[in-house]
Scaffold this motif. Structure first.
Motif, PDB file in Angstrom:
ATOM      1  N   PHE A  45       3.704  17.168 -23.782  1.00 13.77           N
ATOM      2  CA  PHE A  45       2.943  16.250 -24.627  1.00 13.77           C
ATOM      3  C   PHE A  45       3.563  14.853 -24.695  1.00 13.77           C
ATOM      4  N   VAL A  46       4.750  14.679 -24.136  1.00 12.30           N
ATOM      5  CA  VAL A  46       5.420  13.377 -24.236  1.00 12.30           C
ATOM      6  C   VAL A  46       4.587  12.243 -23.646  1.00 12.30           C
ATOM      7  N   PRO A  47       4.011  12.386 -22.425  1.00  9.35           N
ATOM      8  CA  PRO A  47       3.167  11.290 -21.916  1.00  9.35           C
ATOM      9  C   PRO A  47       2.012  10.963 -22.856  1.00  9.35           C
ATOM     10  N   LEU A  48       1.436  12.006 -23.449  1.00  9.62           N
ATOM     11  CA  LEU A  48       0.320  11.810 -24.371  1.00  9.62           C
ATOM     12  C   LEU A  48       0.770  11.047 -25.616  1.00  9.62           C
ATOM     13  N   TYR A  53       1.007   6.277 -29.196  1.00  9.54           N
ATOM     14  CA  TYR A  53       1.697   5.277 -30.008  1.00  9.54           C
ATOM     15  C   TYR A  53       1.612   3.882 -29.387  1.00  9.54           C
ATOM     16  N   PHE A  54       1.562   3.811 -28.062  1.00  9.35           N
ATOM     17  CA  PHE A  54       1.428   2.519 -27.382  1.00  9.35           C
ATOM     18  C   PHE A  54       0.114   1.843 -27.797  1.00  9.35           C
ATOM     19  N   PHE A  55      -0.983   2.599 -27.723  1.00  8.35           N
ATOM     20  CA  PHE A  55      -2.283   2.003 -28.031  1.00  8.35           C
ATOM     21  C   PHE A  55      -2.513   1.858 -29.533  1.00  8.35           C
ATOM     22  N   LEU A  56      -1.936   2.745 -30.338  1.00  8.01           N
ATOM     23  CA  LEU A  56      -2.021   2.557 -31.792  1.00  8.01           C
ATOM     24  C   LEU A  56      -1.334   1.261 -32.198  1.00  8.01           C
ATOM     25  N   GLY A  63      -5.090  -6.540 -34.688  1.00 10.16           N
ATOM     26  CA  GLY A  63      -6.070  -6.778 -35.738  1.00 10.16           C
ATOM     27  C   GLY A  63      -7.339  -5.976 -35.575  1.00 10.16           C
ATOM     28  N   TYR A  64      -7.409  -5.144 -34.545  1.00  8.99           N
ATOM     29  CA  TYR A  64      -8.653  -4.417 -34.279  1.00  8.99           C
ATOM     30  C   TYR A  64      -8.786  -3.153 -35.128  1.00  8.99           C
ATOM     31  N   MET A  65      -7.655  -2.539 -35.509  1.00  3.13           N
ATOM     32  CA  MET A  65      -7.703  -1.310 -36.301  1.00  3.13           C
ATOM     33  C   MET A  65      -8.438  -1.531 -37.621  1.00  3.13           C
ATOM     34  N   SER A  66      -8.205  -2.661 -38.240  1.00  4.58           N
ATOM     35  CA  SER A  66      -8.872  -2.974 -39.513  1.00  4.58           C
ATOM     36  C   SER A  66     -10.382  -3.022 -39.330  1.00  4.58           C
ATOM     37  N   ARG A  67     -10.811  -3.513 -38.201  1.00  4.06           N
ATOM     38  CA  ARG A  67     -12.247  -3.613 -37.948  1.00  4.06           C
ATOM     39  C   ARG A  67     -12.871  -2.239 -37.685  1.00  4.06           C
ATOM     40  N   ILE A 195       9.199  -0.822 -28.723  1.00  2.00           N
ATOM     41  CA  ILE A 195      10.123  -0.299 -29.738  1.00  2.00           C
ATOM     42  C   ILE A 195       9.424   0.744 -30.598  1.00  2.00           C
ATOM     43  N   TYR A 196       8.208   0.424 -31.058  1.00  2.00           N
ATOM     44  CA  TYR A 196       7.428   1.343 -31.887  1.00  2.00           C
ATOM     45  C   TYR A 196       7.103   2.621 -31.114  1.00  2.00           C
ATOM     46  N   THR A 197       6.693   2.461 -29.860  1.00  2.00           N
ATOM     47  CA  THR A 197       6.273   3.603 -29.038  1.00  2.00           C
ATOM     48  C   THR A 197       7.405   4.585 -28.823  1.00  2.00           C
ATOM     49  N   PHE A 198       8.561   4.096 -28.384  1.00  2.00           N
ATOM     50  CA  PHE A 198       9.665   4.995 -28.059  1.00  2.00           C
ATOM     51  C   PHE A 198      10.307   5.590 -29.313  1.00  2.00           C
ATOM     52  N   ARG A 199      10.323   4.847 -30.408  1.00  2.00           N
ATOM     53  CA  ARG A 199      10.889   5.389 -31.643  1.00  2.00           C
ATOM     54  C   ARG A 199      10.036   6.557 -32.158  1.00  2.00           C
ATOM     55  N   LYS A 200       8.730   6.366 -32.184  1.00  2.00           N
ATOM     56  CA  LYS A 200       7.839   7.413 -32.693  1.00  2.00           C
ATOM     57  C   LYS A 200       7.814   8.636 -31.778  1.00  2.00           C
TER      58      LYS A 200
END
Length: 413
Positions: A45-48, A53-56, A63-67, A195-200
């Protein structure tokens, strides 16, 4: 994902297997089929998770998530959630695991719980091989319609469950209107995203891995003992035979094989196909193992990784999502479960009620307890109490629903 699965099974499994050769059979199986395969169940599941997390991060920081939340808020309010709950549920159609972790985009803890609770009802891709096997055996030209109906059932049950539990104190969010800032679109920095992707992703491997690996090893032991991997006489096989009568009202309790296949589905739903192949004693072609050196194997894996990355990027940017919902072909099903598995399965069910019994079983597989990796995500994100709730709900609902499907369906046969 396929490359990671192959790397662990074919490369790592091969050399670890060579290392433990000469030890007792149970120890070899424990190391290769228990530990190595268990690690594979986590690491596959690591690639997934990396992509999730990359796209999140991109959606949040651009700013697109809010929309998305704003656009979907009215629809999601109907089941006691806000617009941000739409994304985890959508992701759940691919896999429940990233769907559970995607609930982190919701600020309210009770909304997170309710969203996570119903996300596994979105029929994930791991169930498709099971759908393909049973529809090929019993539904023929109507297979596509049957599979589409299963997706629809999952959505309907999720909406119903959401409405029911949205009023429970443990899940009921504050009835506030969605107040959300619509920030200007901006280009996120690559450094922040990485940073966010690899940490999560690291958190997923460290925290969820221990729970998942432990459960997978327990499942291996139940499938291996006491008769060295004989599925019919294993503890799980005996369990299936013992509880078989309980499932007679659901239509598939007249045979122990489908019942015994349910516990192994905790490893992954597609394991049902392989397990059925074992108990039905289908023939599998022995792969001719070529003698290769370590250097040749490493080269093969490096080339395979390069090709896997290229194919994945090509597939992503083709924007073709139909493959997400396309079941495996009959040839792929037989490759997973053994030659003749479709014919062997047809032999278990005869008479006019055979299709409705098969459909009842498919609804059970759709709604039953999700895989171990998903359960590990529940524990990591929400704790053991939430896991208990999930186990109870996803044990009761599939039984009730499959009984209704069979008892109502047989009236029209």
């Amino acid at each position: 994902i396929d490359w990671v699965d192959g790397f662990i099974a074919d490369f790592l499994g091969k050399y670890v297997g060579n290392f433990v050769q000469g030890t007792p059979d149970w120890l070899q199986s424990f190391v290769v089929d228990g530990i190595i395969a268990g690690l594979g169940g986590i690491l596959v599941f690591v690639p997934l998770m990396l992509l999730l997390y990359f796209f999140l991060a991109i959606l949040e920081e651009s700013g697109y998530m809010s929309r998305i939340a704003f656009l979907m808020d009215k629809l999601m309010r109907s089941i006691g959630l806000n617009g941000k709950a739409f994304l985890p549920m959508l992701i759940g159609f691919g896999c429940s695991v990233p769907g559970i972790y995607a609930t982190r985009t919701l600020e309210d803890e009770k909304s997170r719980r309710l969203t996570a609770l119903i996300t596994p009802l979105m029929s994930c891709g791991a169930r498709l091989p099971v759908y393909a096997l049973f529809t090929a055996a019993f539904f023929g030209a109507q297979a596509g319609l049957i599979i589409a109906s299963l997706y629809l059932i999952g959505i309907i049950v999720a909406i119903t469950l959401g409405k029911i539990f949205s009023n429970h104190p443990y899940f009921k969010a504050e009835g506030k209107a969605l107040l959300i800032e619509l920030p200007p679109y901006r280009l996120p920095t690559l450094k922040m995203i990485l940073i966010y992707t690899f940490r999560k992703t690291g958190e997923y491997v460290k925290k969820a891995g221990t729970i998942i690996l432990g459960i997978l090893i327990i499942l291996w032991a139940l499938m291996y003992f006491p008769n060295a991997g004989d599925a019919q006489n294993s503890y799980i096989g005996k369990f299936g035979q013992a509880v078989q009568p309980i499932f007679k009202p659901a239509g598939f309790g007249d045979r122990w094989e489908p019942v015994a296949a349910i516990p192994p589905s905790l490893i992954a739903k597609e394991v049902v196909v392989g397990f059925m192949g074992q108990v039905l004693q289908t023939s599998t072609e022995e792969k001719k193992s070529e003698v290769t050196t370590f250097t040749e194997d490493v080269t093969t894996q490096v080339v395979g990784l390069k090709d896997a990355i290229a194919d994945s990027l090509k597939s992503m940017f083709s924007f073709n999502i139909t493959k997400l919902f396309a079941p495996p072909s009959a040839e792929e099903v037989e490759e997973e479960g053994g030659s003749g598995i479709i014919t062997a399965l047809q032999g278990l069910r005869t008479g006019p009620e055979a299709p409705i019994k098969a459909y009842s079983y498919l609804t059970f597989v759709l709604l039953v307890i999700p895989c171990v990796v998903t359960l590990g995500a529940f524990v990591q994100e929400f704790g053991w109490k939430m896991l208990g709730i999930v186990l109870v709900i996803y044990s009761v609902i599939p039984y009730i629903f499959s009984v209704l499907v069979y008892q109502i369906g047989r009236l029209f046969v």
